[in-house]
Design an enzyme around this catalytic site. Structure first.
Site: not given
Ligand code: FPP
Length: 246
Positions: A21, A38, A132
């Site tokens: 997060d 992201h 893993l």
């Molecule tokens: C949370 O941060 C993150 C997500 C909802 C998306 C995470 C997904 C990725 C990084 C892609 C992963 C890909 C692979 C292959 C593992 P947020 O956007 O909720 O952050 P905020 O709370 O600060 O708004």
């Protein structure tokens, strides 16, 4: 000195689950669009996978996209789906090289065709790896998972395969997306939020919870070691007394 040297190899968590997060806030702090956060999250994903593989952790599960995330602005959802496709394509060879088996849980049929095709291909190409197991939770909702499990158990009863009285915790576990996997020993959530957010509600019953204010794009190997060292200092009693587990 690295905290890696403090980790007791014989007491590693067998399964680490992560709620990644803080990507949006990380980007915003620098005046950038959320998708920038992201994109920068991928370095942390790589770091954590590599560290788990090096240490000998058996299972790593990453909460990459929840069913609720479909409600985000369309641009962000599309950006995340594109990121998933490119991550799968660029990282699969590295997964193979590192003996990592890719797995996915969630309502995968909700995913756009291009994500699903690439994901299935990567899962297939890594299926014989023995190191893993990296599980991506995609279009995942723990409540939906439990509802589907109940439906599936009910169908087994209707078909005369099992009786209502024979349902126990192992029957439920065997009908979840995570069947065959051990429950997480350690759950890590970044960004200073203290919530489970509909993630593995059944499986986290006895997991140790670790919360850190670090935003996900800043999470690295050393932060993972810190979480594991913290985990190893805890006493897991599973409802018993200290003397009993002695
Ligand atoms: C949370 O941060 C993150 C997500 C909802 C998306 C995470 C997904 C990725 C990084 C892609 C992963 C890909 C692979 C292959 C593992 P947020 O956007 O909720 O952050 P905020 O709370 O600060 O708004």
């Amino acid at each position: 000195m690295s905290l890696k040297d403090v980790i007791i190899k014989e007491r590693l968590p067998r399964h680490i689950a992560v709620i990644m997060d803080g990507n949006g806030r990380w980007a915003k702090k620098q005046g950038n669009a959320r998708i920038f956060g992201h994109k920068n999250a991928m370095k942390a994903v790589r770091d954590v996978c590599e560290a788990c593989a090096e240490l000998g952790v058996d299972y790593l599960t990453l909460y990459a996209f929840s069913t609720e995330n479909w409600n985000r602005p369309k641009m962000e959802v599309m950006g995340l789906m594109d990121l998933l496709v490119s991550a799968i394509n660029t990282e699969t060879d590295t997964l193979i090289k590192n003996n990592i088996r890719l797995n996915a849980i969630g309502r995968l049929t909700d995913l756009p065709e291009k994500v699903l095709v690439n994901l299935k291909d990567a899962i297939d190409r890594t299926k014989d790896n023995t190191g893993l197991t990296l599980t991506l939770a995609l279009s995942y909702s723990s409540k939906v998972e439990l509802v589907e499990a109940v439906q599936s158990v009910a169908r087994d009863i209707e078909a005369g395969k099992i009786s209502a009285d024979s349902i126990d915790a192992s029957v439920i576990s065997d009908h979840l997306y995570t069947r065959g996997m051990p429950d997480p020993d350690l759950l890590i959530r970044t960004s200073g939020e203290f919530r489970i957010s509909n993630f593995m509600l059944w499986q986290l019953a006895y997991s140790e919870l670790y919360f850190t204010p670090i935003l996900w794009p800043d999470f690295d190997k050393e932060e993972l070691y810190k979480a594991i060292v913290d985990y190893q200092q805890r006493e897991r009693r599973f409802g018993m007394t200290s003397e009993q587990i002695g």
